[in-house]
Design a protein around this motif. Structure first.
Motif, short mmCIF file in Angstrom:
data_model
loop_
_atom_site.label_atom_id
_atom_site.label_comp_id
_atom_site.label_asym_id
_atom_site.label_seq_id
_atom_site.Cartn_x
_atom_site.Cartn_y
_atom_site.Cartn_z
N ASP A 125 4.78 103.66 106.13
CA ASP A 125 5.98 104.42 105.80
C ASP A 125 5.79 105.14 104.47
O ASP A 125 6.10 106.32 104.35
N ARG A 126 5.27 104.40 103.48
CA ARG A 126 5.08 105.01 102.15
C ARG A 126 3.98 106.07 102.16
O ARG A 126 4.09 107.09 101.46
N VAL A 127 2.93 105.84 102.94
CA VAL A 127 1.88 106.86 103.06
C VAL A 127 2.44 108.13 103.68
O VAL A 127 2.16 109.25 103.22
N ALA A 128 3.26 107.97 104.71
CA ALA A 128 3.87 109.14 105.36
C ALA A 128 4.77 109.89 104.40
O ALA A 128 4.81 111.13 104.40
N VAL A 129 5.50 109.16 103.56
CA VAL A 129 6.35 109.82 102.55
C VAL A 129 5.49 110.68 101.63
O VAL A 129 5.82 111.84 101.34
N GLY A 130 4.39 110.13 101.17
CA GLY A 130 3.51 110.89 100.27
C GLY A 130 2.98 112.15 100.91
O GLY A 130 2.92 113.22 100.27
N VAL A 131 2.59 112.06 102.18
CA VAL A 131 2.09 113.24 102.90
C VAL A 131 3.18 114.31 103.00
O VAL A 131 2.94 115.50 102.75
N ALA A 132 4.39 113.88 103.36
CA ALA A 132 5.50 114.83 103.50
C ALA A 132 5.85 115.46 102.16
O ALA A 132 6.10 116.66 102.07
N GLU A 133 5.86 114.66 101.11
CA GLU A 133 6.21 115.20 99.78
C GLU A 133 5.20 116.24 99.32
O GLU A 133 5.57 117.28 98.76
N ARG A 134 3.93 115.98 99.58
CA ARG A 134 2.91 116.97 99.20
C ARG A 134 3.03 118.24 100.02
O ARG A 134 2.87 119.36 99.50
N ALA A 135 3.33 118.10 101.32
CA ALA A 135 3.48 119.27 102.18
C ALA A 135 4.67 120.13 101.72
O ALA A 135 4.57 121.36 101.64
N ILE A 136 5.78 119.48 101.42
CA ILE A 136 6.97 120.22 100.98
C ILE A 136 6.72 120.85 99.62
O ILE A 136 7.14 121.99 99.36
N ALA A 137 6.02 120.15 98.73
CA ALA A 137 5.72 120.70 97.40
C ALA A 137 4.90 121.98 97.53
O ALA A 137 5.14 122.97 96.81
N ASP A 138 3.92 121.99 98.45
CA ASP A 138 3.11 123.20 98.66
C ASP A 138 3.97 124.35 99.13
O ASP A 138 3.83 125.49 98.65
N ARG A 139 4.90 124.09 100.04
CA ARG A 139 5.74 125.15 100.57
C ARG A 139 6.75 125.64 99.52
O ARG A 139 7.09 126.82 99.48
#
Length: 262
Positions: free
Chosen positions: A38-52
């Motif tokens: 769950d926490r790994v998925a959060v990190g992936v999503a946060e990085r993706a949104i930060a890029d956008r």
């Protein structure tokens, strides 16, 4: 004399207890793995949104440090499957944009997006929109950049008793004076900062009607509407308030993309 039981009767109970303990340990391990996932998925999503978000800021001809993004809500994976997120916080630092050739600097811009819609495919592929039902932003405009928009040499701005304090050198009837006063700041209909200088005075001002008229003319000259740069995420300014570290701007928007499709 203690009652004796056949030796074979105790063994099934011990075996059952060991099996139960093993099952509990297995469940704990699975739960732990799910939490980690769950926490790994959060990190992936946060990085993706930060890029956008960085792409969105660049599209508006603005600059900012790499955004910090935090996706709220636990568990996260259920939000991923649903494609809807309770809240996403975005922290932007050193935001700079241009207004009529002058740079406006916001040291901090905090954005809070609620009820955000983003499909799993959007997060995975980077294609598609991340849309929020409501977005609220709070930023601080530095007084130096605000004074630069007024284009009055030597003018300095600050906060005094909840109002905008004004200090500037002026030449009145050949006398070099320092004027001080306060200004009311509100949001104009066009979204600009409406600055209205009042209570302006200068020590040593000649007691002449013409001197007072010149001072009033200076006050009128800096009582203008100051345009602000376009804020990210289509944020519209609703309130401005002088604070010790700058002019605090409160803005909001509804049903807007946090990012746009590439």
């Amino acid at each position: 004399m203690a009652q004796e039981y056949p030796a074979g009767e105790a063994r099934p109970r011990r075996r059952g207890r060991k099996l139960f303990i093993g099952l509990v340990v297995l469940l704990l391990l699975v739960a732990g793995l799910l939490v980690v996932a769950d926490r790994v998925a959060v990190g992936v999503a946060e990085r993706a949104i930060a890029d956008r978000v960085s792409q969105e800021v660049t599209k508006q001809n603005a600059q900012a440090a790499a955004p910090d993004v935090e996706v709220h809500g636990v568990p996260f994976l259920t939000q991923v499957l649903d494609g809807r997120y309770e809240r996403i916080s975005i922290h932007l630092r050193d935001v700079q944009a241009s207004v009529e050739g002058d740079a406006v600097r916001l040291p901090v811009l905090d954005v809070d997006a609620r009820n955000v819609r983003a499909s799993l495919d959007t997060l995975r592929s980077g294609q598609g929109d991340v849309v929020a039902d409501t977005v609220n932003g709070t930023g601080t405009i530095s007084y130096d950049s605000l004074a630069a928009l007024l284009n009055r040499p030597g003018l300095t701005l600050g906060e005094q008793g909840g109002k905008l304090a004004v200090t500037a050198p002026v030449d009145i009837l050949g006398a070099k004076l320092t004027v001080r006063g306060t200004a009311d700041v509100t949001v104009a209909d066009n979204g600009a900062v409406a600055l209205r200088v009042n209570n302006l005075d200068a020590e040593g001002l000649p007691n002449l009607p013409v001197a007072r008229a010149l001072l009033n003319s200076y006050a009128k000259g800096i009582s203008i509407d100051i345009p602000l740069p376009d804020l990210p995420f289509q944020l519209a300014v609703r309130k401005v308030q002088p604070m010790p570290d700058g002019l605090t701007v409160t803005a909001d928007a509804k049903n807007v993309p946090i990012n746009s499709a590439s």
